[in-house]
Design a protein around this motif. Structure first.
Motif, PDB file in Angstrom:
ATOM      1  N   ASP A 115      -7.662  -8.753   5.824  1.00 11.77           N
ATOM      2  CA  ASP A 115      -8.266  -8.217   4.794  1.00 11.77           C
ATOM      3  C   ASP A 115      -8.107  -9.106   3.633  1.00 11.77           C
ATOM      4  O   ASP A 115      -7.057  -9.314   2.863  1.00 11.77           O
ATOM      5  N   PRO A 116      -9.383  -9.756   3.204  1.00  4.44           N
ATOM      6  CA  PRO A 116      -9.210 -11.023   2.074  1.00  4.44           C
ATOM      7  C   PRO A 116      -9.088 -10.153   0.830  1.00  4.44           C
ATOM      8  O   PRO A 116      -8.493 -10.880  -0.124  1.00  4.44           O
ATOM      9  N   THR A 117      -9.096  -8.837   0.827  1.00  2.00           N
ATOM     10  CA  THR A 117      -9.013  -8.249  -0.521  1.00  2.00           C
ATOM     11  C   THR A 117      -7.256  -7.621  -0.746  1.00  2.00           C
ATOM     12  O   THR A 117      -6.704  -7.227  -1.818  1.00  2.00           O
ATOM     13  N   ALA A 118      -6.670  -7.967   0.403  1.00  4.31           N
ATOM     14  CA  ALA A 118      -5.170  -7.457   0.288  1.00  4.31           C
ATOM     15  C   ALA A 118      -4.495  -8.586  -0.555  1.00  4.31           C
ATOM     16  O   ALA A 118      -4.922  -9.776  -0.589  1.00  4.31           O
TER      17      ALA A 118
ATOM     18  N   PRO B 294      -3.941  -9.113  -3.846  1.00  2.00           N
ATOM     19  CA  PRO B 294      -4.444  -9.637  -4.752  1.00  2.00           C
ATOM     20  C   PRO B 294      -3.696 -10.706  -5.766  1.00  2.00           C
ATOM     21  O   PRO B 294      -2.309 -10.493  -5.823  1.00  2.00           O
TER      22      PRO B 294
ATOM     23  N   LYS C 117      -2.830 -11.569   3.466  1.00  2.44           N
ATOM     24  CA  LYS C 117      -4.160 -11.351   3.782  1.00  2.44           C
ATOM     25  C   LYS C 117      -4.703 -11.628   5.351  1.00  2.44           C
ATOM     26  O   LYS C 117      -5.177 -10.841   5.774  1.00  2.44           O
TER      27      LYS C 117
ATOM     28  N   ASP D  70       0.860  -1.266   0.080  1.00  6.71           N
ATOM     29  CA  ASP D  70      -0.116  -0.059   0.073  1.00  6.71           C
ATOM     30  C   ASP D  70       1.077   1.231  -0.205  1.00  6.71           C
ATOM     31  O   ASP D  70       0.538   2.280  -0.540  1.00  6.71           O
TER      32      ASP D  70
END
Ligand SMILES: [Zn+2]
Length: 437
Positions: free
Chosen positions: A331-334, A336, A326, A294
């Protein structure tokens, strides 16, 4: 147009542009480079010496292993169930002290190179003594590599004093200058094994030669607390003062990063190399991978050596990196899929300053790539090819590897039968349901 090879896989992940999976496309290879990637309907423009049909297979750029100790393949499995310091001080360093020689490094690196190419790795960034022998061993497999202008603050069979390490570092840089297959990184072992004075000299060496700096940083909690005691600052703050933290830095492990460390690395344009298996096995901790990504820091993936992993399996390593990122971020969207595949290829290439030639499948780049059979019992039906390459496939499913357009690995197909069910029957079932999804 005359080309050497035309590859016809079911899917292609070029990595650049990001997030793309191509179907019904072909890859033309000429003179060791990607000549073009075009739709099947345009393939007739190529007159190929060889056409390779790859039904049910996915092709992507070879992995760039951003941190290895190839020679340690001869120490695979040594000292399980120990902390980093016990593992280093009681097992690894005494063994290395006894065995270290050009032959040890050459033979170990030769085995590591073979393991890596069979696992789809086409370039590795090695960190070890006797770098000329490491390169010779790795090159036996055909792979590209970066080897170390190495320094550790104690005597070894390679060098006895900082001055001797520095002299040899300069010689290694000259030895490989201009070599298209072997690059060099300036490689201090770690902040806790290299003095301020030597670190400054290595920083200058890196700047003068525009070479990456490859160093283990903030791997354990005690490394950070000891640095605070000894120097009154965190290792990354100290390295910054010594001229090490810049756009050439490859900060390996970097498990224990504060928000301010992340900010420092991001502002400097440094890269981080994440080695999750080693961090788990030595219980070093969980790197804040989602925060690192990020912050816009270039991320690469490394296997570390087999004595702390114990596999040179970049596909498995990248899968583990994604799962852990994740969970750590909650956070499962981390992390990708496409970003993780990018880290395992272009991330490493960028960190090494090698991204104009390797890391993605683009016209003009080296034809360093692998093909993996997705349509088999362990990964069908193929609804999301990129995700299933990362999460379902294993390195065992990699069938072909090319480096500079040369075939370096071709594996036998898997057995046709699985408990009496033929692969054809399994595919029939998968395709039937796939079409309903
Ligand atoms: Zn390491």
């Amino acid at each position: 147009m005359q080309v050497n090879t035309l590859l016809k896989p079911t899917w292609i992940i070029p990595i650049v542009p990001e997030g793309v999976v191509l179907t019904k496309h072909v890859i033309a290879i000429a003179d060791g480079k990607i000549a073009a990637i075009v739709p099947e309907s345009e393939a007739s423009q190529f007159e190929a010496k060889e056409v390779v049909e790859l039904p049910g297979e996915i092709v992507m750029p070879g992995f760039v292993n951003l941190h290895s100790h190839a020679a340690m393949n001869l120490l695979r499995g040594v000292g399980p169930d120990l902390s980093l310091m016990d593992w280093l001080q009681k097992k690894v360093w005494p063994l290395e002290g006894r065995l270290m020689s050009p032959e040890f490094v050459y033979e170990g690196s030769r085995l590591a190179g073979e393991e890596m190419v069979q696992s789809g790795v086409t370039c590795t960034n090695d960190h070890y003594f006797f770098p000329v022998d490491a390169a010779a061993g790795l090159r036996e497999s055909g792979m590209k590599c970066a080897v170390s202008a190495f320094l550790i603050g104690f005597p070894s069979a390679w060098a006895k004093t900082d001055d001797e390490y520095l002299k040899k570092a300069g010689e290694v840089i000259e030895h490989f200058r201009g070599d298209p297959m072997v690059h060099v990184t300036v490689s201090p072992h770690a902040p806790y094994t290299v003095s301020d004075d030597a670190m400054k000299k290595l920083a200058a060496l890196s700047e003068r030669n525009n070479l990456p700096i490859h160093i283990h940083v903030q791997e354990t909690e005690s490394e950070v607390s000891n640095s605070l005691k000894q120097y009154g600052m965190r290792p990354i703050e100290r390295l910054k003062k010594l001229g090490i933290v810049n756009e050439r830095l490859i900060s390996v492990h970097s498990v224990h990063l504060s928000d301010s460390d992340i900010d420092t690395l991001a502002k400097a344009g440094s890269s981080v190399c994440h080695c999750p298996s080693s961090n788990l096995k030595l219980a070093s901790g969980f790197a804040p991978v989602a925060k690192i990504m990020d912050a816009g820091i270039n991320l690469g993936i490394g296997t570390d050596g087999v004595a702390s992993n114990d596999k040179l399996d970049m596909l498995g390593e990248t899968r583990l990196a994604a799962l852990l990122a994740k969970a750590v971020a909650k956070d499962p969207t981390a992390a990708p899929v496409h970003k993780m595949l990018y880290a395992a290829t272009m991330g490493g290439a960028k960190a090494l300053g090698w991204d104009r030639e390797i890391g993605s499948l683009e016209a003009g780049k080296s034809a360093d790539l692998f093909s993996c059979l997705l349509e088999e019992i362990t990964s069908i039906p193929v609804l999301e090819p990129a995700a299933q390459l990362l999460y379902s496939a294993g390195r065992e499913s990699i069938t072909h590897v090319w480096i500079n357009g040369q075939l370096v690995v071709k594996k036998q197909q898997k057995a046709e039968s699985f408990r009496g069910m033929s692969r054809t029957k399994a595919l029939d079932i998968a395709h039937t349901w796939q079409n309903k999804c």
